[in-house]
Design a protein around this motif. Structure first.
Motif, PDB file in Angstrom:
ATOM      1  N   GLN A 161     -11.190  -9.052 -35.536  1.00  0.00           N
ATOM      2  CA  GLN A 161     -10.634  -7.792 -36.278  1.00  0.00           C
ATOM      3  C   GLN A 161      -9.758  -7.292 -35.185  1.00  0.00           C
ATOM      4  O   GLN A 161      -8.451  -6.797 -35.627  1.00  0.00           O
ATOM      5  CB  GLN A 161     -11.660  -6.743 -36.199  1.00  0.00           C
ATOM      6  CG  GLN A 161     -12.623  -7.028 -37.476  1.00  0.00           C
ATOM      7  CD  GLN A 161     -13.618  -6.190 -37.851  1.00  0.00           C
ATOM      8  OE1 GLN A 161     -13.893  -5.212 -36.825  1.00  0.00           O
ATOM      9  NE2 GLN A 161     -14.753  -6.471 -38.587  1.00  0.00           N
ATOM     10  N   LEU A 162      -9.889  -7.504 -33.831  1.00  0.00           N
ATOM     11  CA  LEU A 162      -9.217  -6.913 -32.713  1.00  0.00           C
ATOM     12  C   LEU A 162      -8.016  -8.046 -32.677  1.00  0.00           C
ATOM     13  O   LEU A 162      -6.894  -7.315 -32.676  1.00  0.00           O
ATOM     14  CB  LEU A 162      -9.970  -7.038 -31.378  1.00  0.00           C
ATOM     15  CG  LEU A 162      -9.256  -7.026 -30.117  1.00  0.00           C
ATOM     16  CD1 LEU A 162      -8.967  -5.419 -30.056  1.00  0.00           C
ATOM     17  CD2 LEU A 162     -10.158  -7.001 -28.911  1.00  0.00           C
ATOM     18  N   VAL A 163      -8.085  -9.388 -32.533  1.00  0.00           N
ATOM     19  CA  VAL A 163      -6.994  -9.977 -32.612  1.00  0.00           C
ATOM     20  C   VAL A 163      -5.879  -9.780 -33.699  1.00  0.00           C
ATOM     21  O   VAL A 163      -4.779  -9.810 -33.511  1.00  0.00           O
ATOM     22  CB  VAL A 163      -7.439 -11.646 -32.705  1.00  0.00           C
ATOM     23  CG1 VAL A 163      -6.301 -12.660 -32.880  1.00  0.00           C
ATOM     24  CG2 VAL A 163      -8.026 -11.923 -31.500  1.00  0.00           C
ATOM     25  N   GLY A 164      -6.669  -9.371 -34.998  1.00  0.00           N
ATOM     26  CA  GLY A 164      -5.641  -8.981 -36.220  1.00  0.00           C
ATOM     27  C   GLY A 164      -4.910  -7.903 -35.950  1.00  0.00           C
ATOM     28  O   GLY A 164      -3.620  -7.910 -36.347  1.00  0.00           O
ATOM     29  N   GLU A 165      -5.345  -6.918 -35.336  1.00  0.00           N
ATOM     30  CA  GLU A 165      -4.739  -5.801 -35.034  1.00  0.00           C
ATOM     31  C   GLU A 165      -3.801  -5.837 -33.942  1.00  0.00           C
ATOM     32  O   GLU A 165      -2.337  -5.422 -34.141  1.00  0.00           O
ATOM     33  CB  GLU A 165      -5.531  -4.463 -34.332  1.00  0.00           C
ATOM     34  CG  GLU A 165      -6.602  -3.979 -35.657  1.00  0.00           C
ATOM     35  CD  GLU A 165      -6.025  -3.188 -36.533  1.00  0.00           C
ATOM     36  OE1 GLU A 165      -5.080  -2.709 -36.408  1.00  0.00           O
ATOM     37  OE2 GLU A 165      -6.589  -3.679 -37.819  1.00  0.00           O
ATOM     38  N   VAL A 166      -4.002  -6.568 -33.038  1.00  0.00           N
ATOM     39  CA  VAL A 166      -2.940  -6.916 -31.895  1.00  0.00           C
ATOM     40  C   VAL A 166      -1.912  -7.812 -32.752  1.00  0.00           C
ATOM     41  O   VAL A 166      -0.642  -7.554 -32.346  1.00  0.00           O
ATOM     42  CB  VAL A 166      -3.370  -7.773 -30.882  1.00  0.00           C
ATOM     43  CG1 VAL A 166      -2.568  -8.210 -29.791  1.00  0.00           C
ATOM     44  CG2 VAL A 166      -4.309  -6.741 -30.171  1.00  0.00           C
ATOM     45  N   ALA A 167      -2.243  -8.823 -33.358  1.00  0.00           N
ATOM     46  CA  ALA A 167      -1.271  -9.555 -34.321  1.00  0.00           C
ATOM     47  C   ALA A 167      -0.274  -8.640 -35.127  1.00  0.00           C
ATOM     48  O   ALA A 167       1.021  -9.037 -35.087  1.00  0.00           O
ATOM     49  CB  ALA A 167      -1.720 -10.626 -34.891  1.00  0.00           C
ATOM     50  N   ASP A 168      -0.691  -7.733 -35.747  1.00  0.00           N
ATOM     51  CA  ASP A 168      -0.040  -6.977 -36.500  1.00  0.00           C
ATOM     52  C   ASP A 168       0.934  -6.143 -35.674  1.00  0.00           C
ATOM     53  O   ASP A 168       1.975  -5.912 -36.178  1.00  0.00           O
ATOM     54  CB  ASP A 168      -0.929  -5.853 -37.294  1.00  0.00           C
ATOM     55  CG  ASP A 168      -1.368  -6.626 -38.374  1.00  0.00           C
ATOM     56  OD1 ASP A 168      -1.244  -7.572 -38.727  1.00  0.00           O
ATOM     57  OD2 ASP A 168      -2.566  -6.072 -39.066  1.00  0.00           O
ATOM     58  N   MET A 169       0.629  -5.701 -34.551  1.00  0.00           N
ATOM     59  CA  MET A 169       1.569  -4.789 -33.600  1.00  0.00           C
ATOM     60  C   MET A 169       2.594  -5.613 -33.067  1.00  0.00           C
ATOM     61  O   MET A 169       3.689  -5.137 -33.345  1.00  0.00           O
ATOM     62  CB  MET A 169       0.713  -4.210 -32.292  1.00  0.00           C
ATOM     63  CG  MET A 169       1.256  -3.744 -31.385  1.00  0.00           C
ATOM     64  SD  MET A 169       0.624  -3.476 -29.789  1.00  0.00           S
ATOM     65  CE  MET A 169       0.321  -5.015 -29.249  1.00  0.00           C
ATOM     66  N   ILE A 170       2.308  -6.800 -33.097  1.00  0.00           N
ATOM     67  CA  ILE A 170       3.261  -7.749 -32.323  1.00  0.00           C
ATOM     68  C   ILE A 170       4.331  -8.143 -33.420  1.00  0.00           C
ATOM     69  O   ILE A 170       5.445  -8.432 -33.339  1.00  0.00           O
ATOM     70  CB  ILE A 170       2.857  -9.065 -31.432  1.00  0.00           C
ATOM     71  CG1 ILE A 170       2.072  -8.551 -30.383  1.00  0.00           C
ATOM     72  CG2 ILE A 170       3.817  -9.896 -31.268  1.00  0.00           C
ATOM     73  CD1 ILE A 170       1.133  -9.581 -29.662  1.00  0.00           C
ATOM     74  N   ARG A 171       3.938  -8.211 -34.814  1.00  0.00           N
ATOM     75  CA  ARG A 171       4.767  -8.652 -35.681  1.00  0.00           C
ATOM     76  C   ARG A 171       5.567  -7.413 -36.131  1.00  0.00           C
ATOM     77  O   ARG A 171       6.789  -7.897 -36.083  1.00  0.00           O
ATOM     78  CB  ARG A 171       4.117  -9.148 -37.202  1.00  0.00           C
ATOM     79  CG  ARG A 171       3.387 -10.315 -37.084  1.00  0.00           C
ATOM     80  CD  ARG A 171       3.000 -10.605 -38.587  1.00  0.00           C
ATOM     81  NE  ARG A 171       1.709  -9.988 -38.919  1.00  0.00           N
ATOM     82  CZ  ARG A 171       0.673 -10.543 -38.533  1.00  0.00           C
ATOM     83  NH1 ARG A 171       0.337 -11.538 -37.865  1.00  0.00           N
ATOM     84  NH2 ARG A 171      -0.455  -9.535 -38.869  1.00  0.00           N
TER      85      ARG A 171
END
Length: 255
Positions: free
Chosen positions: A194-204
């Motif tokens: 979940q954490l990796v997904g949130e960070v990936a969304d931020m970077i996108r």
């Protein structure tokens, strides 16, 4: 141990195993919580290769969500624990909650040893490292409320610093186990995903992010994967603690 009208006494301290009385001790003010803390968390003494001492402030997770920010009783609870650590000989004092940054200026005035309440204090350094055309990605339990209550100002962050935010409180596992403590056990893999997904969304949404600063002390156990998946340098609480401890006891080098 002294108390106040707000029941803010610190709990008994706990030491790391193998504590050496000849070495400085890092004091850590911890939240009053029962959820499990993984190695890498500031609240787990196994995260460190140097002696640490804890004092529990009577402050629960999510303390900063109510009202217009921390009231006097919360600050008293924090300071009671910090002053007890100083009395017990801590060489420097830190915390297990990066949002304790709101107490940084007050604590620095009141304590006679160095105090660093939050890895948010790393943001000015990181921003200088990556340059003005890139953003610092802040991974935080506060989400966009990181801009409230002086969290950033008391950490020395300029209003002109370009930031992007990933909200840890959007992770269901974080909310259920850490914030509300409705669940007794953390599904570490679920939280990591979940954490990796949130960070990936931020970077996108912010492809100009040049580095990550992890505000919350529950995130450092996953810093390795975040660095691998994003390709970005990751700055966190435990690394900051090691930096300050090394300042208290620099290593010797053979010639």
């Amino acid at each position: 141990m002294p108390t106040t009208a707000h029941d803010t006494e610190a709990s008994p301290q706990k030491l790391t195993s193998g504590n050496d009385a000849t070495r400085p001790v890092l004091g850590i003010v911890e939240l009053d919580s029962t959820y499990p803390k993984a190695r890498g968390n500031m609240a787990n003494p196994a995260s460190f290769d140097f002696p640490v001492k804890y004092a529990t402030a009577r402050i629960r997770p999510g303390w900063w969500l109510e009202g217009q920010g921390p009231d006097q009783s919360i600050r008293e609870a924090f300071m009671t624990a910090a002053l007890e650590l100083e009395r017990q000989g801590a060489a420097a004092i830190t915390t297990t909650c990066g949002l304790f940054a709101v107490f940084q200026e007050h604590a620095a005035r009141e304590l006679n040893v160095p105090v660093f309440t939050s890895p948010l204090m790393l943001i000015p350094m990181v921003a200088g490292m990556i340059g003005p055309d890139r953003k610092v990605g802040v991974v935080t339990a506060a989400g966009n409320r990181i801009f409230e209550h002086g969290f950033l100002q008391q950490s020395g962050v300029s209003q002109s610093t370009a930031l992007a935010v990933a909200a840890v409180d959007s992770c269901p596992e974080f909310l259920d186990v850490i914030r509300t403590q409705r669940k007794p056990d953390l599904d570490s893999q679920a939280f990591e995903d979940q954490l990796v997904g949130e960070v990936a969304d931020m970077i996108r949404s912010n492809p100009d992010v040049g580095a990550l600063v992890l505000e919350c002390s529950d995130i450092p156990p996953y810093a390795h994967r975040l660095a691998k998946e994003t390709g970005l340098p990751v700055f966190d609480f435990t690394a900051m603690a090691s930096l300050v401890y090394r300042a208290c006891l620099p290593p010797t080098f053979t010639h």
